[in-house]
Design an enzyme around this catalytic site. Structure first.
Site, short mmCIF file in Angstrom:
data_model
loop_
_atom_site.label_atom_id
_atom_site.label_comp_id
_atom_site.label_asym_id
_atom_site.label_seq_id
_atom_site.Cartn_x
_atom_site.Cartn_y
_atom_site.Cartn_z
N LYS A 272 -10.61 -4.97 -3.05
CA LYS A 272 -11.31 -3.74 -2.81
C LYS A 272 -10.74 -2.49 -3.51
CE LYS A 272 -11.83 -4.60 1.45
NZ LYS A 272 -12.26 -4.50 2.93
N LYS B 248 -4.06 -10.55 -6.64
CA LYS B 248 -5.30 -10.76 -5.76
C LYS B 248 -6.35 -9.78 -6.26
CE LYS B 248 -5.39 -8.82 -1.69
NZ LYS B 248 -5.04 -8.29 -0.35
N LYS C 273 0.91 -1.08 -0.07
CA LYS C 273 0.00 -0.16 0.08
C LYS C 273 1.08 1.34 0.01
CE LYS C 273 -4.08 -2.00 1.06
NZ LYS C 273 -5.30 -2.33 1.90
P1 TYM Z 1 -10.07 -6.84 4.58
O1 TYM Z 1 -11.20 -6.06 4.79
O2 TYM Z 1 -8.93 -6.50 3.52
O3 TYM Z 1 -10.65 -8.16 4.16
C1 TYM Z 1 -11.60 -8.63 4.68
C2 TYM Z 1 -11.33 -10.26 4.81
O4 TYM Z 1 -11.36 -10.67 3.31
C3 TYM Z 1 -10.25 -11.65 3.24
N1 TYM Z 1 -9.80 -11.24 1.55
C4 TYM Z 1 -9.73 -12.34 0.98
N2 TYM Z 1 -9.59 -13.64 0.77
C5 TYM Z 1 -9.59 -14.57 -0.39
N3 TYM Z 1 -9.28 -14.26 -1.45
C6 TYM Z 1 -9.30 -12.41 -1.64
N4 TYM Z 1 -8.90 -12.12 -2.95
C7 TYM Z 1 -9.41 -11.65 -0.37
N5 TYM Z 1 -9.56 -10.28 -0.41
C8 TYM Z 1 -9.53 -10.15 1.01
C9 TYM Z 1 -9.11 -11.04 4.02
O5 TYM Z 1 -8.15 -11.88 4.33
C10 TYM Z 1 -10.02 -10.80 5.24
O6 TYM Z 1 -10.12 -11.85 5.93
N6 TYM Z 1 -7.15 -6.11 8.54
C11 TYM Z 1 -8.28 -6.69 7.87
C12 TYM Z 1 -9.52 -6.43 8.97
C13 TYM Z 1 -9.33 -6.75 10.39
C14 TYM Z 1 -9.40 -7.75 11.02
C15 TYM Z 1 -8.87 -7.44 12.31
C16 TYM Z 1 -9.48 -9.18 10.69
C17 TYM Z 1 -9.04 -5.60 11.33
N7 TYM Z 1 -9.00 -6.10 12.49
C18 TYM Z 1 -8.92 -8.46 13.29
C19 TYM Z 1 -9.34 -10.29 11.54
C20 TYM Z 1 -8.96 -9.80 13.05
C21 TYM Z 1 -8.62 -6.37 6.63
O7 TYM Z 1 -8.07 -5.43 6.23
O8 TYM Z 1 -9.27 -7.16 5.92
#
Ligand code: TYM
Length: 325
Positions: free
Chosen positions: A197, A194, A111
């Site tokens: 979003k 990947k 990022k």
């Molecule tokens: P975030 O919002 O980017 O993504 C949410 C969840 O979706 C999964 N994910 C994917 N899985 C498979 N293929 C993909 N292309 C893909 N893109 C995203 C992510 O692995 C995630 O599980 N930091 C985290 C949010 C967060 C969090 C936490 C998660 C904040 N605090 C505590 C768990 C525990 C995040 O940005 O996810």
């Protein structure tokens, strides 16, 4: 009993990657223990976002959680910013994670590369500290995530070890749990990247019109070999579509390969599109119903109440341990 915790950040629109890697798996965990599934709205501020977009996205995720089958009686659904213990524990935990290890996080490297070096927010760099705080606040044992978040959970484990070595058994050791098939869904237009979003090319958005979804899948990048076979290296496009198909059908990759032995890519893609639509169409319908029902705010309020109880107890334990009066 297990404690389950996970979250999704309300930045761009949720993708099929988020659905397969995370959202769709949460429901099963409700039966394994008390569940805390939240909207990581403080995390969304780590990159510039319009206030109205943040509000809309946050409500959307709450409705998506309900549409994915989360039951507010078994699972506490809440907004991170409604539970002040997250920010408070973050202020303490930032002293126990090191700048060296934070600078090695893949997500930060990815990022920050796209930003002007002078203008990288401190929050983006310190992101994993807040995420670690999210996890340990609820004594989480299981953290269901996609592939790209494993590194952050590993860092949380390092923090727990470090903190407990210094102060005794204060924090509970969490473990990342990823789905067998679909922990990393790739972009349809560039299957070496990947699906994300914040990089909308080649994404399927959960709010996309069904016809748009079908079009995107039918024009997904493949190869010229015309054999439906899993080979990430040489056939990333086909492998990605096989992964999407297998995960939605709840079958293994091998079984999906067998199903399409001898099929051409057109037939295969049509079957993938049908599988995606069969899953997402009713999901979208439930989402709209929840979004327009007013129920979402009620659920968030109830979830935050329980989340405050649990997290304040952990915060108190940490205060006592480090010597805060
Ligand atoms: P975030 O919002 O980017 O993504 C949410 C969840 O979706 C999964 N994910 C994917 N899985 C498979 N293929 C993909 N292309 C893909 N893109 C995203 C992510 O692995 C995630 O599980 N930091 C985290 C949010 C967060 C969090 C936490 C998660 C904040 N605090 C505590 C768990 C525990 C995040 O940005 O996810």
């Amino acid at each position: 009993m297990e404690r389950i915790l996970s979250g999704i950040k309300p930045t761009g629109q949720l993708t099929l990657g988020n659905y397969i890697g995370a959202l769709k798996n949460f429901k099963a965990f409700q039966e394994q223990g008390e569940c805390f599934i939240f909207i990581a709205d403080l995390h969304a501020l780590t990159l510039p976002i319009e206030p109205e977009t943040l509000r809309t996205n946050s409500r959307d995720i709450a409705a998506f959680y309900l549409a994915a089958g989360l039951d507010p009686n078994k699972c506490n659904i809440f907004l991170q910013s409604h539970v002040s213990a997250h920010a408070e524990l973050n202020a303490i935990m930032q002293n126990y994670l090191y700048m060296g290890e934070l600078s090695r996080m893949t997500q930060f490297k990815d990022k920050s590369q796209k930003l002007n070096k002078e203008k990288i927010g401190l929050g983006l760099f310190a992101y994993p500290v807040l995420m670690a705080s999210d996890i340990v606040l609820y004594d989480a044992t299981i953290v269901p995530v996609g592939d790209d978040q494993i590194q952050h959970v590993e860092l949380t484990r390092d923090l727990v070890k470090r903190f407990n070595n210094r102060y005794g058994d204060i924090l509970i050791m969490p473990k990342a749990v990823v789905t067998k098939v679909g922990a990393r869904i790739m972009s349809l237009s560039d299957p070496t990247k990947k699906m994300s979003k914040s990089d909308p090319k080649g994404d399927i958005f959960l709010k996309d019109d069904i016809n748009v979804m079908r079009k995107k899948i039918m024009s997904a990048v493949t190869d010229s070999e015309a054999i439906v076979k899993f080979d990430r290296e040489n056939k990333p496009g086909i492998s990605n579509l096989l992964t999407i198909y297998a995960s939605l059908k709840g079958i293994s990759i091998e079984d999906a390969e067998k199903e399409f032995e001898g099929a051409n890519y057109g037939t295969f893609k049509r079957a993938v599109a049908d599988a995606v639509i069969a899953e997402i169409e009713p999901f979208q319908k439930r989402y709209f119903e929840y979004l327009n029902s007013g129920y979402v705010d009620e659920v968030l309020e109830k979830g935050a109440k329980r989340a405050r109880e649990i997290s304040n107890a952990t915060l108190k334990r940490v205060h006592d341990a480090v010597g805060l009066l």
